[in-house]
Design a protein around this motif. Structure first.
Motif, PDB file in Angstrom:
ATOM      1  N   HIS A   1      47.925  48.960  41.874  1.00 45.88           N
ATOM      2  CA  HIS A   1      49.187  48.175  42.442  1.00 45.88           C
ATOM      3  C   HIS A   1      50.675  49.199  42.427  1.00 45.88           C
ATOM      4  O   HIS A   1      50.260  50.014  41.831  1.00 45.88           O
ATOM      5  CB  HIS A   1      49.526  46.888  41.707  1.00 45.88           C
ATOM      6  CG  HIS A   1      48.869  45.764  42.166  1.00 45.88           C
ATOM      7  ND1 HIS A   1      48.123  45.196  43.505  1.00 45.88           N
ATOM      8  CD2 HIS A   1      48.536  45.210  41.128  1.00 45.88           C
ATOM      9  CE1 HIS A   1      47.684  44.235  42.661  1.00 45.88           C
ATOM     10  NE2 HIS A   1      47.644  44.344  40.988  1.00 45.88           N
TER      11      HIS A   1
ATOM     12  N   THR B   1      47.118  47.916  47.600  1.00 48.29           N
ATOM     13  CA  THR B   1      46.183  47.836  46.200  1.00 48.29           C
ATOM     14  C   THR B   1      45.133  48.173  46.184  1.00 48.29           C
ATOM     15  O   THR B   1      44.392  48.009  47.553  1.00 48.29           O
ATOM     16  CB  THR B   1      46.222  45.723  45.708  1.00 48.29           C
ATOM     17  OG1 THR B   1      47.552  45.192  45.774  1.00 48.29           O
ATOM     18  CG2 THR B   1      45.108  45.650  45.200  1.00 48.29           C
TER      19      THR B   1
ATOM     20  N   PRO C   1      42.353  43.177  47.415  1.00 49.82           N
ATOM     21  CA  PRO C   1      42.895  45.032  47.458  1.00 49.82           C
ATOM     22  C   PRO C   1      42.767  45.285  49.025  1.00 49.82           C
ATOM     23  O   PRO C   1      42.165  44.448  50.086  1.00 49.82           O
ATOM     24  CB  PRO C   1      41.526  45.251  47.263  1.00 49.82           C
ATOM     25  CG  PRO C   1      40.362  44.491  46.878  1.00 49.82           C
ATOM     26  CD  PRO C   1      41.607  42.842  47.245  1.00 49.82           C
TER      27      PRO C   1
ATOM     28  N   VAL D   1      41.611  47.957  39.057  1.00 46.10           N
ATOM     29  CA  VAL D   1      42.650  47.695  39.943  1.00 46.10           C
ATOM     30  C   VAL D   1      44.248  48.079  39.882  1.00 46.10           C
ATOM     31  O   VAL D   1      44.585  48.222  38.917  1.00 46.10           O
ATOM     32  CB  VAL D   1      42.554  46.126  41.222  1.00 46.10           C
ATOM     33  CG1 VAL D   1      43.059  45.123  39.598  1.00 46.10           C
ATOM     34  CG2 VAL D   1      43.556  45.901  42.190  1.00 46.10           C
TER      35      VAL D   1
ATOM     36  N   TRP E   1      48.296  48.690  36.595  1.00 54.40           N
ATOM     37  CA  TRP E   1      47.591  48.463  36.239  1.00 54.40           C
ATOM     38  C   TRP E   1      46.286  47.612  35.457  1.00 54.40           C
ATOM     39  O   TRP E   1      46.628  47.245  34.843  1.00 54.40           O
ATOM     40  CB  TRP E   1      47.514  49.686  35.917  1.00 54.40           C
ATOM     41  CG  TRP E   1      44.928  50.643  35.073  1.00 54.40           C
ATOM     42  CD1 TRP E   1      44.937  50.421  34.007  1.00 54.40           C
ATOM     43  CD2 TRP E   1      44.487  51.328  35.807  1.00 54.40           C
ATOM     44  NE1 TRP E   1      43.988  50.877  33.487  1.00 54.40           N
ATOM     45  CE2 TRP E   1      43.263  50.969  34.831  1.00 54.40           C
ATOM     46  CE3 TRP E   1      44.389  51.847  37.387  1.00 54.40           C
ATOM     47  CZ2 TRP E   1      42.209  52.102  35.141  1.00 54.40           C
ATOM     48  CZ3 TRP E   1      42.951  51.587  37.596  1.00 54.40           C
ATOM     49  CH2 TRP E   1      42.114  51.956  36.656  1.00 54.40           C
TER      50      TRP E   1
ATOM     51  N   LEU F   1      39.185  49.211  48.885  1.00 53.90           N
ATOM     52  CA  LEU F   1      38.566  49.082  48.088  1.00 53.90           C
ATOM     53  C   LEU F   1      37.301  50.387  48.336  1.00 53.90           C
ATOM     54  O   LEU F   1      36.931  50.559  49.394  1.00 53.90           O
ATOM     55  CB  LEU F   1      37.309  47.826  47.942  1.00 53.90           C
ATOM     56  CG  LEU F   1      36.217  47.420  47.731  1.00 53.90           C
ATOM     57  CD1 LEU F   1      36.636  47.167  46.289  1.00 53.90           C
ATOM     58  CD2 LEU F   1      35.735  46.280  48.069  1.00 53.90           C
TER      59      LEU F   1
ATOM     60  N   MET G   1      41.244  48.645  44.875  1.00 57.99           N
ATOM     61  CA  MET G   1      39.945  48.575  44.100  1.00 57.99           C
ATOM     62  C   MET G   1      39.056  49.805  43.851  1.00 57.99           C
ATOM     63  O   MET G   1      38.926  50.111  44.899  1.00 57.99           O
ATOM     64  CB  MET G   1      39.902  47.503  44.405  1.00 57.99           C
ATOM     65  CG  MET G   1      38.580  45.949  43.362  1.00 57.99           C
ATOM     66  SD  MET G   1      37.984  44.631  43.484  1.00 57.99           S
ATOM     67  CE  MET G   1      39.280  43.363  43.062  1.00 57.99           C
TER      68      MET G   1
ATOM     69  N   TYR H   1      41.676  39.123  43.988  1.00 60.40           N
ATOM     70  CA  TYR H   1      43.194  40.377  43.502  1.00 60.40           C
ATOM     71  C   TYR H   1      43.822  41.414  45.320  1.00 60.40           C
ATOM     72  O   TYR H   1      45.035  41.964  45.146  1.00 60.40           O
ATOM     73  CB  TYR H   1      42.592  41.724  42.863  1.00 60.40           C
ATOM     74  CG  TYR H   1      43.046  41.286  41.467  1.00 60.40           C
ATOM     75  CD1 TYR H   1      43.654  41.894  41.078  1.00 60.40           C
ATOM     76  CD2 TYR H   1      41.599  40.526  40.984  1.00 60.40           C
ATOM     77  CE1 TYR H   1      44.220  41.072  39.679  1.00 60.40           C
ATOM     78  CE2 TYR H   1      41.806  40.446  38.975  1.00 60.40           C
ATOM     79  CZ  TYR H   1      42.833  40.765  38.689  1.00 60.40           C
ATOM     80  OH  TYR H   1      43.204  40.583  37.605  1.00 60.40           O
TER      81      TYR H   1
END
Length: 344
Positions: free
Chosen positions: A340, A120, A145, A338, A324, A148, A122, A143
């Motif tokens: 995935h 994930t 992530p 973000v 997305w 990041l 972000m 979320y």
């Protein structure tokens, strides 16, 4: 006017002096104006289709291509209403051609059957430290992530994130804070090692790193932030930054996330994708979701620049895009995004 009891339509009439007058919709100034509009639509369409944008005016205006499609369709309708059929046909044809290139953005692509770990990613732009840090932390906690990308990381921003517990959630970092919009940060849940040969010469800091993912499925990641084409002097820097962005080279796969200061209608962005990347938003059929709009407008905020998509997560071919999303923004002109992913 009638002749022998039969009514016939006429397009010209005689005035009191006996001279022939054209109907208002066929008068020369209106037709000249109509053809001028068609010429503008045609020039804009050719510029977009063939990637001809150079210089400040063309680079900035091509970002608004989705809105231009709507404007061209309205223009063709107006031309049809005044019975300027030839101009209406050319305008409509250009609008259709421009709309066709938008279709892939709203149609989800078939994804590769990747078998690696999920990832994930972000991206947030702090708007020179004006973003709401509490809001960003709420998004990170929601979320979760793995990576990041933080753009416009000002000198006080790392401490602000530390106070809110970001270091505990994402303990591995490479941070280069600076004044204005220059600073960038990379936060990770997994160990990382900086790649010193990539992204070091850009006007804004860009950070590339190799991420030590679980199960041996390592990945290369860049917190991207090419220069903004905000003035004629910045255009060459913007173009140079795109040339320096990493391309797939047969090694570990790349994922790039950040404020690219370019939409999918910019030729340099399309060339980057053609080198072996897929845009996560386009892959999921969400490619028209806007991510940037100035916080202030003109005429006391009554007139605002239309929102466009400048923030992207792009993944090397072979990486599966699972999802997305463009998230709510608070205090920034950029919305967080973000994606995935699943690695090969």
């Amino acid at each position: 006017m009638s002749d022998d009891g039969g009514a016939v339509a006429v397009s010209e009439r005689e005035d009191e002096s006996g001279e022939t007058r054209r109907p208002w919709y066929r008068r020369r100034p209106l037709r000249i104006l109509s053809w001028a509009g068609t010429a503008g639509v045609l020039a804009y369409t050719l510029n977009r289709l063939f990637g001809l944008e150079t210089g400040f005016f063309l680079v900035t205006t091509v970002a608004f291509a989705p809105y231009f499609v709507i404007a061209a369709i309205v223009g063709a309708g107006v031309q049809a209403a005044v019975r300027h059929w030839a101009a209406a046909a050319v305008t409509a044809a250009a609008a259709v051609a421009l709309a066709i290139v938008m279709v892939p953005r709203v149609v989800a692509d078939d994804q590769p059957a990747a078998g690696g770990v999920e990832l994930t990613v972000m991206s947030v732009n702090l708007y020179v430290g004006n973003a709401d840090f509490d809001h960003i932390m709420d998004l990170v906690e929601e979320y979760q992530p793995d990576l990041l990308s933080v753009q416009e990381l000002t000198p006080g921003a790392p401490d602000a994130f530390t106070e809110r517990g970001l270091d505990e959630l994402m303990p591995y970092t490479i941070l280069e804070p600076d004044d204005l919009a220059i600073g960038t940060g990379l936060y990770s849940r997994y160990p990382l090692e900086r790649i010193e040969t990539v992204g070091r010469d850009a006007i804004f800091y860009q950070i590339a790193a190799e991420i030590d993912m679980p199960e041996g499925t390592d990945v290369r990641f860049m917190a991207a932030h090419p220069a903004a084409p905000a003035s004629p002097e910045r255009i060459p820097l913007w173009e140079e930054d795109f040339e320096q962005l990493p391309r797939p080279d047969g090694g570990l796969p790349w994922v790039l996330a950040g404020d690219f200061n370019a939409t999918l209608d910019h030729e340099n962005m399309r060339e980057l994708l053609d080198s072996g990347y897929v845009d996560a938003a386009e892959a999921t059929g969400e490619g028209l979701d806007a991510t940037w709009q100035p916080t202030e407008g003109y005429l006391s905020g009554l007139v605002k620049i239309p929102a466009v998509t400048l923030d992207h997560v792009i993944a090397q071919d072979g990486i599966e895009v699972l999802d997305w999303e463009v998230l709510d923004k608070d205090g920034s002109d950029h919305a967080p995004v973000v994606a995935h992913l699943r690695l090969p």
